[in-house]
Structure formats: C-alpha cells, structure tokens
Motif scaffolding. Structure first.
Motif, short mmCIF file in Angstrom:
data_model
loop_
_atom_site.label_atom_id
_atom_site.label_comp_id
_atom_site.label_asym_id
_atom_site.label_seq_id
_atom_site.Cartn_x
_atom_site.Cartn_y
_atom_site.Cartn_z
N GLU A 264 28.16 -23.58 -4.14
CA GLU A 264 28.29 -24.80 -4.81
C GLU A 264 27.81 -26.03 -4.05
N ARG A 265 27.58 -26.06 -2.86
CA ARG A 265 26.84 -27.12 -2.18
C ARG A 265 25.58 -26.80 -1.86
N THR A 266 24.90 -25.80 -2.65
CA THR A 266 23.59 -25.50 -2.57
C THR A 266 22.74 -25.14 -1.25
N VAL A 267 23.75 -24.62 -0.45
CA VAL A 267 23.29 -24.30 1.07
C VAL A 267 22.97 -22.68 0.74
N ARG A 268 23.37 -22.11 -0.03
CA ARG A 268 23.21 -20.52 -0.15
C ARG A 268 22.62 -20.28 -1.80
N ARG A 269 21.62 -19.47 -1.90
CA ARG A 269 21.21 -19.23 -3.21
C ARG A 269 22.07 -18.39 -3.92
N CYS A 270 22.22 -18.68 -5.23
CA CYS A 270 23.30 -17.77 -6.15
C CYS A 270 22.16 -16.76 -6.83
N ASP A 271 22.21 -15.87 -6.34
CA ASP A 271 21.57 -14.56 -7.08
C ASP A 271 21.99 -14.20 -8.24
N ILE A 272 21.46 -13.44 -9.11
CA ILE A 272 21.55 -13.12 -10.37
C ILE A 272 22.94 -12.20 -10.45
N ASP A 273 23.08 -11.42 -9.41
CA ASP A 273 24.47 -10.61 -9.62
C ASP A 273 25.44 -11.54 -9.34
N ASP A 274 25.49 -12.50 -8.22
CA ASP A 274 26.67 -13.45 -8.11
C ASP A 274 26.83 -14.26 -9.27
N LEU A 275 25.84 -14.81 -10.05
CA LEU A 275 25.99 -15.51 -11.24
C LEU A 275 26.66 -14.86 -12.29
N VAL A 276 26.37 -13.62 -12.56
CA VAL A 276 27.06 -12.70 -13.74
C VAL A 276 28.45 -12.59 -13.19
N ALA A 277 28.87 -12.19 -11.73
CA ALA A 277 30.14 -12.03 -11.39
C ALA A 277 31.07 -13.32 -11.43
N ILE A 278 30.28 -14.40 -11.05
CA ILE A 278 31.23 -15.71 -11.07
C ILE A 278 31.49 -16.03 -12.52
N ALA A 279 30.55 -15.90 -13.55
CA ALA A 279 30.94 -16.39 -14.86
C ALA A 279 31.78 -15.35 -15.47
N ALA A 280 31.80 -14.23 -15.00
CA ALA A 280 33.05 -13.41 -15.67
C ALA A 280 34.02 -13.70 -15.00
N ALA A 281 34.46 -13.76 -13.87
CA ALA A 281 35.54 -14.41 -13.13
C ALA A 281 36.10 -15.72 -13.87
#
Length: 94
Positions: free
Chosen positions: A53-70
């Motif tokens: 969220e603070r753009t210190v760490r990249r959000c990879d596609i697997d993270d994005l899909v899991a976060i969206a589902a959650a």
C-alpha cells in the motif's frame, strides 16, 4: 552486487491506492485483510500488505489476484485507475 529492484510505476501506484481505498471501504484493517489473503492460500503478513500500500514493495500478479478475492472484488477493479486514456494500460495516443 545484487540487482537493483525495479521501480514501481504509475500502474503500481494506482493499484496500491485502490487496494487501500477498497480495504478501508470494506472496513478491514491491514491485519484482517492479510489474514483473509492468507486464508485463501496466498501467505501474506500485514507488514507485506502495508509495504504494498505504501509502494515500498511491488505487488505481483498473484498478490493482486489474492488481494482482490479477499476484498470480494475483481482484480480489474483494482487496476481500473490505470486503464484510463492517460494510464499505462489504457494506451494513450494512437
């Protein structure tokens, strides 16, 4: 010397903002959302979520899909701000 990490671009910044905006709209803390993501099979600490969220760490596609589902939303909804004519995914001038 280790490779230099890739810089987070405009799409990454927009997605990070969308994740935080959606999370707070749903009433989840970072700990709660990280626990939901982990429960879906994608281990994530609240620290990792905070860094995304603070753009210190990249959000990879697997993270994005899991976060969206959650969050109960489509991954595209978290990318919507990047799909405008001036956004990266939208193309720009033709």
């Amino acid at each position: 010397m280790p490779p230099r990490p890739l810089e987070i671009g405009p799409a990454g910044h927009a997605a990070a903002q969308a994740i935080e905006r959606t999370r707070t709209a749903r009433g989840y803390s970072q700990r709660q959302l990280a626990a939901r993501v982990t429960a879906l099979g994608r281990p994530m600490t609240f620290t990792a979520l905070s860094r995304i969220e603070r753009t210190v760490r990249r959000c990879d596609i697997d993270d994005l899909v899991a976060i969206a589902a959650a969050l109960g939303t489509a991954p595209q909804a978290l990318l919507a701000d990047t799909c405008t004519p001036s956004g990266v995914a939208g193309g720009g001038a033709t």
